[in-house]
Design a protein around this motif. Structure first.
Motif, PDB file in Angstrom:
ATOM      1  N   UNK A   6     107.751  88.897  35.843  1.00  0.00           N
ATOM      2  CA  UNK A   6     106.932  90.068  35.524  1.00  0.00           C
ATOM      3  C   UNK A   6     105.456  89.677  35.618  1.00  0.00           C
ATOM      4  N   UNK A   7     104.712  90.309  36.530  1.00  0.00           N
ATOM      5  CA  UNK A   7     103.285  89.961  36.654  1.00  0.00           C
ATOM      6  C   UNK A   7     102.479  90.453  35.451  1.00  0.00           C
ATOM      7  N   UNK A   8     101.467  89.707  35.099  1.00  0.00           N
ATOM      8  CA  UNK A   8     100.595  90.116  33.996  1.00  0.00           C
ATOM      9  C   UNK A   8      99.339  90.798  34.507  1.00  0.00           C
ATOM     10  N   UNK A   9      99.095  90.714  35.796  1.00  0.00           N
ATOM     11  CA  UNK A   9      97.917  91.347  36.397  1.00  0.00           C
ATOM     12  C   UNK A   9      98.289  91.926  37.754  1.00  0.00           C
ATOM     13  N   UNK A  10      97.570  92.964  38.115  1.00  0.00           N
ATOM     14  CA  UNK A  10      97.755  93.572  39.424  1.00  0.00           C
ATOM     15  C   UNK A  10      97.020  92.773  40.483  1.00  0.00           C
ATOM     16  N   UNK A  11      97.050  93.264  41.714  1.00  0.00           N
ATOM     17  CA  UNK A  11      96.374  92.559  42.805  1.00  0.00           C
ATOM     18  C   UNK A  11      94.855  92.530  42.608  1.00  0.00           C
ATOM     19  N   UNK A  12      94.268  91.442  43.020  1.00  0.00           N
ATOM     20  CA  UNK A  12      92.818  91.247  42.863  1.00  0.00           C
ATOM     21  C   UNK A  12      92.075  91.833  44.051  1.00  0.00           C
ATOM     22  N   UNK A  13      90.917  92.368  43.753  1.00  0.00           N
ATOM     23  CA  UNK A  13      89.989  92.774  44.810  1.00  0.00           C
ATOM     24  C   UNK A  13      89.008  91.618  44.985  1.00  0.00           C
ATOM     25  N   UNK A  14      88.729  91.188  46.185  1.00  0.00           N
ATOM     26  CA  UNK A  14      87.868  90.020  46.374  1.00  0.00           C
ATOM     27  C   UNK A  14      86.382  90.273  46.134  1.00  0.00           C
ATOM     28  N   UNK A  15      85.915  91.506  46.239  1.00  0.00           N
ATOM     29  CA  UNK A  15      84.479  91.779  46.165  1.00  0.00           C
ATOM     30  C   UNK A  15      83.812  91.302  44.866  1.00  0.00           C
ATOM     31  N   UNK A  16      84.372  91.571  43.677  1.00  0.00           N
ATOM     32  CA  UNK A  16      83.707  91.081  42.464  1.00  0.00           C
ATOM     33  C   UNK A  16      83.595  89.551  42.416  1.00  0.00           C
ATOM     34  N   UNK A  17      84.598  88.865  42.956  1.00  0.00           N
ATOM     35  CA  UNK A  17      84.574  87.408  42.964  1.00  0.00           C
ATOM     36  C   UNK A  17      83.558  86.874  43.978  1.00  0.00           C
ATOM     37  N   UNK A  18      83.440  87.539  45.106  1.00  0.00           N
ATOM     38  CA  UNK A  18      82.457  87.132  46.118  1.00  0.00           C
ATOM     39  C   UNK A  18      81.036  87.349  45.598  1.00  0.00           C
ATOM     40  N   UNK A  19      80.797  88.500  44.985  1.00  0.00           N
ATOM     41  CA  UNK A  19      79.470  88.778  44.422  1.00  0.00           C
ATOM     42  C   UNK A  19      79.129  87.763  43.347  1.00  0.00           C
ATOM     43  N   UNK A  20      80.093  87.466  42.469  1.00  0.00           N
ATOM     44  CA  UNK A  20      79.856  86.472  41.421  1.00  0.00           C
ATOM     45  C   UNK A  20      79.558  85.107  42.011  1.00  0.00           C
ATOM     46  N   UNK A  21      80.281  84.731  43.037  1.00  0.00           N
ATOM     47  CA  UNK A  21      80.040  83.445  43.694  1.00  0.00           C
ATOM     48  C   UNK A  21      78.650  83.359  44.301  1.00  0.00           C
ATOM     49  N   UNK A  22      78.225  84.435  44.944  1.00  0.00           N
ATOM     50  CA  UNK A  22      76.882  84.453  45.543  1.00  0.00           C
ATOM     51  C   UNK A  22      75.811  84.350  44.461  1.00  0.00           C
ATOM     52  N   UNK A  23      75.982  85.100  43.376  1.00  0.00           N
ATOM     53  CA  UNK A  23      75.002  85.037  42.286  1.00  0.00           C
ATOM     54  C   UNK A  23      74.955  83.635  41.656  1.00  0.00           C
ATOM     55  N   UNK A  24      76.106  82.991  41.521  1.00  0.00           N
ATOM     56  CA  UNK A  24      76.129  81.641  40.969  1.00  0.00           C
ATOM     57  C   UNK A  24      75.452  80.643  41.904  1.00  0.00           C
ATOM     58  N   UNK A  25      75.662  80.809  43.202  1.00  0.00           N
ATOM     59  CA  UNK A  25      74.989  79.925  44.166  1.00  0.00           C
ATOM     60  C   UNK A  25      73.475  80.095  44.068  1.00  0.00           C
ATOM     61  N   UNK A  26      73.026  81.337  43.972  1.00  0.00           N
ATOM     62  CA  UNK A  26      71.590  81.591  43.812  1.00  0.00           C
ATOM     63  C   UNK A  26      71.071  80.927  42.541  1.00  0.00           C
ATOM     64  N   UNK A  27      71.812  81.078  41.438  1.00  0.00           N
ATOM     65  CA  UNK A  27      71.383  80.531  40.147  1.00  0.00           C
ATOM     66  C   UNK A  27      71.332  79.010  40.146  1.00  0.00           C
ATOM     67  N   UNK A  28      72.137  78.377  40.982  1.00  0.00           N
ATOM     68  CA  UNK A  28      72.175  76.914  41.011  1.00  0.00           C
ATOM     69  C   UNK A  28      71.227  76.345  42.062  1.00  0.00           C
ATOM     70  N   UNK A  29      71.252  76.905  43.265  1.00  0.00           N
ATOM     71  CA  UNK A  29      70.531  76.306  44.392  1.00  0.00           C
ATOM     72  C   UNK A  29      69.020  76.516  44.315  1.00  0.00           C
ATOM     73  N   UNK A  30      68.576  77.712  44.008  1.00  0.00           N
ATOM     74  CA  UNK A  30      67.126  77.962  44.018  1.00  0.00           C
ATOM     75  C   UNK A  30      66.344  77.080  43.032  1.00  0.00           C
ATOM     76  N   UNK A  31      66.805  76.890  41.796  1.00  0.00           N
ATOM     77  CA  UNK A  31      66.054  75.975  40.924  1.00  0.00           C
ATOM     78  C   UNK A  31      66.084  74.515  41.402  1.00  0.00           C
ATOM     79  N   UNK A  32      67.054  74.165  42.227  1.00  0.00           N
ATOM     80  CA  UNK A  32      67.127  72.794  42.743  1.00  0.00           C
ATOM     81  C   UNK A  32      66.218  72.562  43.946  1.00  0.00           C
ATOM     82  N   UNK A  33      65.646  73.612  44.485  1.00  0.00           N
ATOM     83  CA  UNK A  33      64.746  73.486  45.639  1.00  0.00           C
ATOM     84  C   UNK A  33      63.326  73.198  45.144  1.00  0.00           C
ATOM     85  N   UNK A  34      63.134  71.996  44.654  1.00  0.00           N
ATOM     86  CA  UNK A  34      61.876  71.604  44.013  1.00  0.00           C
ATOM     87  C   UNK A  34      60.656  71.739  44.928  1.00  0.00           C
ATOM     88  N   UNK A  35      60.736  71.434  46.217  1.00  0.00           N
ATOM     89  CA  UNK A  35      59.522  71.557  47.050  1.00  0.00           C
ATOM     90  C   UNK A  35      58.887  72.944  47.055  1.00  0.00           C
TER      91      UNK A  35
END
Length: 90
Positions: A6-35
């Motif tokens: 018996x599944x506990x969750x329905x099928x996932x939509x990828x868009x919320x996960x992709x958006x979250x991943x992009x926002x996390x990359x922005x939050x991590x990479x931009x502060x590391x670009x010290x120059x």
């Protein structure tokens, strides 16, 4: 009670996960670009740019992480509700 079949969750939509991943990359990479911010001007209230830019990213990152959290929680609730809904095949 839940069984492995018996599944506990329905099928996932990828868009919320992709958006979250992009926002996390922005939050991590931009502060590391010290120059891009390794300078003292423009100063803000006597604080060199190097320092206030980093502190600004603390606020920006907290906002981005809150958005990611809200997206994932909303998607999780949608997936759980999809399983709870009775299916009508009549």
């Amino acid at each position: 009670m839940s069984s492995p079949e018996v599944p506990t969750r329905g099928p996932a939509r990828p868009l919320p996960y992709v958006i979250s991943g992009i926002l996390l990359v922005i939050a991590i990479v931009l502060p590391l670009m010290v120059p891009i911010y390794a300078r003292s001007e423009p100063a803000l209230g006597g604080i060199p740019f190097f320092y206030w830019y980093q502190m600004l990213w603390v606020l920006i990152d907290s906002a981005l992480l809150w958005i990611c959290y809200a997206l994932i929680v909303r998607e999780d609730r949608r997936r759980r509700a999809a399983v709870r809904r009775p299916e009508v095949d009549e």
